[in-house]
Design a protein around this motif. Structure first.
Motif, PDB file in Angstrom:
ATOM      1  N   LYS A  81      50.882   4.391 -18.942  1.00 20.67           N
ATOM      2  CA  LYS A  81      51.067   3.025 -18.466  1.00 20.67           C
ATOM      3  C   LYS A  81      49.945   2.155 -19.032  1.00 20.67           C
ATOM      4  O   LYS A  81      48.799   2.600 -19.156  1.00 20.67           O
ATOM      5  CB  LYS A  81      51.026   2.970 -16.936  1.00 20.67           C
ATOM      6  CG  LYS A  81      52.095   3.795 -16.237  1.00 20.67           C
ATOM      7  CD  LYS A  81      53.454   3.164 -16.363  1.00 20.67           C
ATOM      8  CE  LYS A  81      54.498   3.915 -15.528  1.00 20.67           C
ATOM      9  NZ  LYS A  81      55.842   3.339 -15.691  1.00 20.67           N
ATOM     10  N   LYS A  92      53.432  -4.344 -17.944  1.00 21.47           N
ATOM     11  CA  LYS A  92      54.536  -3.662 -18.606  1.00 21.47           C
ATOM     12  C   LYS A  92      54.181  -3.346 -20.049  1.00 21.47           C
ATOM     13  O   LYS A  92      53.656  -4.193 -20.776  1.00 21.47           O
ATOM     14  CB  LYS A  92      55.803  -4.511 -18.552  1.00 21.47           C
ATOM     15  CG  LYS A  92      57.024  -3.783 -19.103  1.00 21.47           C
ATOM     16  CD  LYS A  92      58.310  -4.375 -18.600  1.00 21.47           C
ATOM     17  CE  LYS A  92      59.487  -3.485 -18.932  1.00 21.47           C
ATOM     18  NZ  LYS A  92      60.721  -3.916 -18.291  1.00 21.47           N
ATOM     19  N   ASP A  96      58.124  -0.676 -23.756  1.00 17.51           N
ATOM     20  CA  ASP A  96      59.219  -0.758 -22.786  1.00 17.51           C
ATOM     21  C   ASP A  96      59.888  -2.122 -22.824  1.00 17.51           C
ATOM     22  O   ASP A  96      61.106  -2.247 -22.658  1.00 17.51           O
ATOM     23  CB  ASP A  96      58.700  -0.484 -21.369  1.00 17.51           C
ATOM     24  CG  ASP A  96      58.251   0.952 -21.178  1.00 17.51           C
ATOM     25  OD1 ASP A  96      58.657   1.811 -21.980  1.00 17.51           O
ATOM     26  OD2 ASP A  96      57.497   1.216 -20.222  1.00 17.51           O
ATOM     27  N   GLN A  97      59.072  -3.152 -23.036  1.00 14.93           N
ATOM     28  CA  GLN A  97      59.605  -4.518 -23.047  1.00 14.93           C
ATOM     29  C   GLN A  97      60.608  -4.716 -24.179  1.00 14.93           C
ATOM     30  O   GLN A  97      61.722  -5.199 -23.966  1.00 14.93           O
ATOM     31  CB  GLN A  97      58.454  -5.512 -23.179  1.00 14.93           C
ATOM     32  CG  GLN A  97      58.878  -6.971 -23.051  1.00 14.93           C
ATOM     33  CD  GLN A  97      57.703  -7.915 -23.168  1.00 14.93           C
ATOM     34  OE1 GLN A  97      56.646  -7.565 -23.712  1.00 14.93           O
ATOM     35  NE2 GLN A  97      57.866  -9.129 -22.663  1.00 14.93           N
ATOM     36  N   ASN A 313      60.849  -8.750 -17.214  1.00 22.92           N
ATOM     37  CA  ASN A 313      60.586  -8.188 -18.538  1.00 22.92           C
ATOM     38  C   ASN A 313      59.896  -9.214 -19.444  1.00 22.92           C
ATOM     39  O   ASN A 313      58.941  -8.893 -20.161  1.00 22.92           O
ATOM     40  CB  ASN A 313      61.891  -7.713 -19.170  1.00 22.92           C
ATOM     41  CG  ASN A 313      61.673  -6.853 -20.403  1.00 22.92           C
ATOM     42  OD1 ASN A 313      60.885  -5.913 -20.380  1.00 22.92           O
ATOM     43  ND2 ASN A 313      62.368  -7.163 -21.479  1.00 22.92           N
ATOM     44  N   ASN A 316      56.242  -9.421 -18.689  1.00 25.92           N
ATOM     45  CA  ASN A 316      55.480  -8.166 -18.809  1.00 25.92           C
ATOM     46  C   ASN A 316      55.122  -7.574 -17.441  1.00 25.92           C
ATOM     47  O   ASN A 316      54.070  -6.947 -17.285  1.00 25.92           O
ATOM     48  CB  ASN A 316      54.199  -8.368 -19.615  1.00 25.92           C
ATOM     49  CG  ASN A 316      54.398  -8.120 -21.096  1.00 25.92           C
ATOM     50  OD1 ASN A 316      54.389  -9.055 -21.870  1.00 25.92           O
ATOM     51  ND2 ASN A 316      54.603  -6.874 -21.489  1.00 25.92           N
ATOM     52  N   GLU A 318      55.673  -4.844 -14.733  1.00 22.19           N
ATOM     53  CA  GLU A 318      56.203  -3.483 -14.654  1.00 22.19           C
ATOM     54  C   GLU A 318      57.192  -3.371 -13.501  1.00 22.19           C
ATOM     55  O   GLU A 318      56.910  -3.787 -12.374  1.00 22.19           O
ATOM     56  CB  GLU A 318      55.059  -2.489 -14.452  1.00 22.19           C
ATOM     57  CG  GLU A 318      55.463  -1.049 -14.414  1.00 22.19           C
ATOM     58  CD  GLU A 318      55.790  -0.470 -15.786  1.00 22.19           C
ATOM     59  OE1 GLU A 318      56.173   0.702 -15.846  1.00 22.19           O
ATOM     60  OE2 GLU A 318      55.658  -1.190 -16.792  1.00 22.19           O
TER      61      GLU A 318
END
Length: 732
Positions: A81, A92, A96-97, A313, A316, A318
């Motif tokens: 993370k 985030k 992943d974004q 998203n 950013n 999470e």
């Protein structure tokens, strides 16, 4: 030079200018790529706002997320993370974004993209991803994101096929050409996967055409509708009876809000929120008939939950779900942690992109906290904030006060006139309100002047309403015979395109959809996943190299059969062969399920399809018997899985005039209307207590989806037989 959308000159005029990293990347792409490449800067994709998207016809799409972060302020924890070290907060991951943007292109935004991915997973490579870190070098990124995990083969494989990291020194033609070649954006020949049809679907999403005046048949608005459409009062609430044109007025008011916003911003964005996912295209239909010129791409139409998911998203933030949380508490957790968490959005208020106007349909389905979040954090205070709804369609049981919805707008504008007022369904709706809702809500009179008489005589009502109470062991067969009989006998000139089947359990509707297609040999247009797609989704995880999969034994067996019968000259089955095998298996398994439950009807159809696959029905049944235990387990896995992404995709891309029969749950069809509605009642299930609390509203919503002819078929629901039969008998 690459073609930019919008053009560089317009980007330079934006109210919010590109970051240094975005500007550097845009300038590099302008110098490096030729005009076969299209560059989309910060496109609004139904709530998603990727930084840069590159598309090349015939080759593919690349999504690039740009970060101007000083990476000295970040580190990855033991779970990889991203942690912002100055305050030790989790943000985030940019990986992943950007992957979320890619997944949403498949799951939500681009028509047909999810279906081609299910049929052949290699289609997922149509879209590739990259993250550009403007303040870091390639070697720094390697040392932070790759080298520490070189022994993690799973992670390294993930990076190889899913993501590319770019540093500021990656912006040179040699390195970038290598990247484009590796992702098939540059190749000797066009891609088999990125077809012209898919390119056109991307193009419609990324750069829709300008809507011109008189492009559609314009509406003729009533005086009351005009008052709302052209009002300059910023905050308004519109309460309308069913059939009063709420969504028609919403679309027209949205265009007027856009025109006024042009005085403040040269590129205004109007946000239209719904609760029901399927209303997106319905609202698009309504906007196509607004007699004005406007760019449709500046209107973002999306349901609340998808909107919040996209904004989290974009910000950013999470999105975490605790391990082991049970489904019963999941929605409550998500509501308190994200969707209804006013504090969360207040903490990020300075980062949020505001919309120049916000309009909300189906406000009766909204929590008060949602209204506060949208109004206070996503709407420019100088822009419109207009709410539309009908409390009697409050199917999710939101709180009411004084028989009405509780909102954050004072006062109300009423649309009382029902444009279906000369149809029997209007009388049934009014009778339903008086008898079923009783004192719960005020009874609508459906008129602006309260009368429907002509020289003292009430006019003859159009349409028909019919009611059937049946206690059948096979409701699907009975339902098919009734509907198919109406179509074949051309009762009231009914065609499949005019008919919608509404129910409230997906299991019955899904089985009916399968039954109807194979019995009638006609297509349907459903808002739920098909059984074939369900099987195909699971079959994609079984392949020639899946020796550890418990289902590989029977799958390899049937692959061997197809190799001998359908591909006799193959030494081995290639990827395309395996894909065809999966499609054959999905079809045969689906028909086999039908023949198991309806042998008299579908045994011959199963034999027919088996013959096409080069296998006798006896041999296929022997195969099923031999692997009965594990195939029963496989079927259970298929039917018990969640297909929410497929269902949401079908809802988002649903259109009425498909020429085929429509099949939907009542709540998914809320807002739409159909000439002929078959409304299916099943016995109420007491285990679904929260659902039953709003069943009256759900039923009211279902019967008011009908424009002209309504047929209510009750399969053994005694409670509602006592309620509905006398109401309908008086009106028939």
């Amino acid at each position: 030079m690459a073609i930019f959308y919008p053009c560089i000159e317009k980007i330079n005029q934006f109210k919010v200018q590109p970051t240094d990293g975005e500007r550097s990347l845009l300038n590099f792409l302008e110098r490096t790529l030729n005009d076969s490449f299209e560059i989309y800067f910060n496109p609004f994709l139904n709530g998603d706002r990727p930084d840069i998207l590159i598309m090349r016809k015939g080759y593919g799409v690349m999504v690039i997320e740009v970060k101007d972060w000083n990476l000295d302020n970040f580190q990855l924890n033991e779970k990889r993370k991203w942690v912002y070290t100055p305050n030790n907060s989790v943000v985030k991951s940019p990986i992943d974004q950007v992957l979320k943007y890619k997944n949403n292109l498949f799951d939500l935004h681009v028509a047909d993209l999810l279906q081609v991915k299910i049929k052949d997973f290699r289609n997922f490579n149509i879209v590739s991803c990259a993250v550009y870190f403007h303040c870091a070098s390639k070697s720094y990124l390697e040392g932070m994101l790759v080298e520490p995990y070189k022994d993690d083969k799973k992670y390294q494989t993930f990076l190889k096929y899913n993501i590319v990291f770019l540093g500021h020194d990656s912006l040179n033609q040699e390195d970038f050409n290598i990247l484009l070649k590796n992702r098939y954006m540059i190749a000797e020949r066009p891609s088999w996967f990125f077809t012209d049809k898919l390119y056109d679907n991307f193009k419609r999403l990324l750069s829709p055409p300008l809507h011109l005046r008189s492009q559609g048949v314009p509406y003729s608005y009533s005086q009351k509708q005009k008052e709302i459409i052209y009002s300059t009062t910023l905050e308004q609430r519109v309460r309308g009876v069913f059939g009063s044109g709420k969504t028609t007025v919403l679309a027209a008011r949205a265009v007027q809000a856009y025109k006024r916003a042009l005085e403040r911003n040269n590129n205004p964005r109007v946000l239209i929120l719904t609760f029901n996912i399927t209303l997106k295209n319905f609202i698009h239909d309504k906007m196509n008939r607004v007699d004005e010129t406007f760019p449709i791409e500046n209107f973002i139409i999306i349901n609340y939950h998808q909107f919040i998911n996209a904004e989290l998203n974009n910000l950013n933030i999470e999105f975490e779900i605790p391990e082991g949380i049970d489904p019963e508490h999941l929605s409550q957790y998500l509501e308190s942690k994200y969707y209804g968490n006013i504090k969360l959005f207040d903490e990020h208020k300075d980062e949020i992109t505001k919309y120049d106007a916000v309009l909300i349909d189906e406000i009766q389905d909204y929590h008060r906290s949602w209204m506060e979040i949208v109004k206070n954090y996503f709407r420019d205070p100088q822009g419109d904030y207009v709410l539309f709804g009908d409390v009697k369609q409050n199917i999710y049981g939101q709180s009411t006060q004084n028989k009405d919805v509780v909102t954050n707008v004072r006062g109300v504008n009423d649309l009382k006139y029902c444009y279906r007022s000369d149809f029997k369904v209007r009388d049934l709706a009014q009778s339903f309100q008086k008898n079923i809702f009783k004192g719960k809500y005020d009874v609508d009179d459906f008129s602006e002047n309260g009368t429907y008489s002509f020289f003292g005589q009430e006019q003859e009502k159009k349409g028909y309403i019919n009611y059937m109470y049946l206690q059948e062991d096979q409701p699907v067969t009975t339902l098919y015979n009734i509907i198919r009989g109406n179509i074949l006998n051309k009762n009231s000139n009914i065609s499949p395109n005019d008919i919608t089947i509404l129910g409230y359990t997906t299991s019955l509707l899904r089985t009916f959809d399968l039954y109807y297609r194979y019995a009638s040999r006609e297509k349907t247009n459903s808002m739920i996943e098909t059984v074939e797609i369900m099987y195909m989704t699971h079959l994609n995880y079984i392949g020639k190299n899946s020796d550890n999969n418990p289902h590989s034994g029977w799958f390899n067996n049937i692959c061997e059969h197809f190799k001998k019968k359908l591909f006799p000259n193959r030494q081995k089955l290639y990827d395309n062969d395996i894909i065809k095998v999966r499609q054959y298996v999905a079809m045969l398994f689906s028909i086999y399920d039908l023949s198991t439950n309806f042998a008299d009807t579908f045994d011959s159809r199963l034999a027919e399809e088996c013959q096409k696959c080069g296998i006798s029905i006896d041999a296929f049944k022997a195969f099923r018997k031999h692997y009965a235990k594990i195939l029963d387990r496989f079927k259970q896995e298929v039917y018990s899985d969640s297909y929410k992404n497929i269902r949401d995709n079908k809802k988002l891309h649903f259109w009425m005039n498909s020429g085929t029969l429509k099949i939907s749950t009542i709540n998914s069809f809320k807002g739409w209307e159909s000439e002929v509605v078959f409304l299916i009642l099943e016995p109420k299930y007491e285990s679904s207590t929260s659902f039953n609390l709003s069943f009256d509203e759900l039923l009211y919503t279902g019967l008011t989806r009908c424009r002209r002819n309504l047929i209510v078929i009750n399969f053994g629901n005694q409670e509602y037989d006592l309620k509905m039969r006398p109401l309908i008998e008086r009106i028939k």
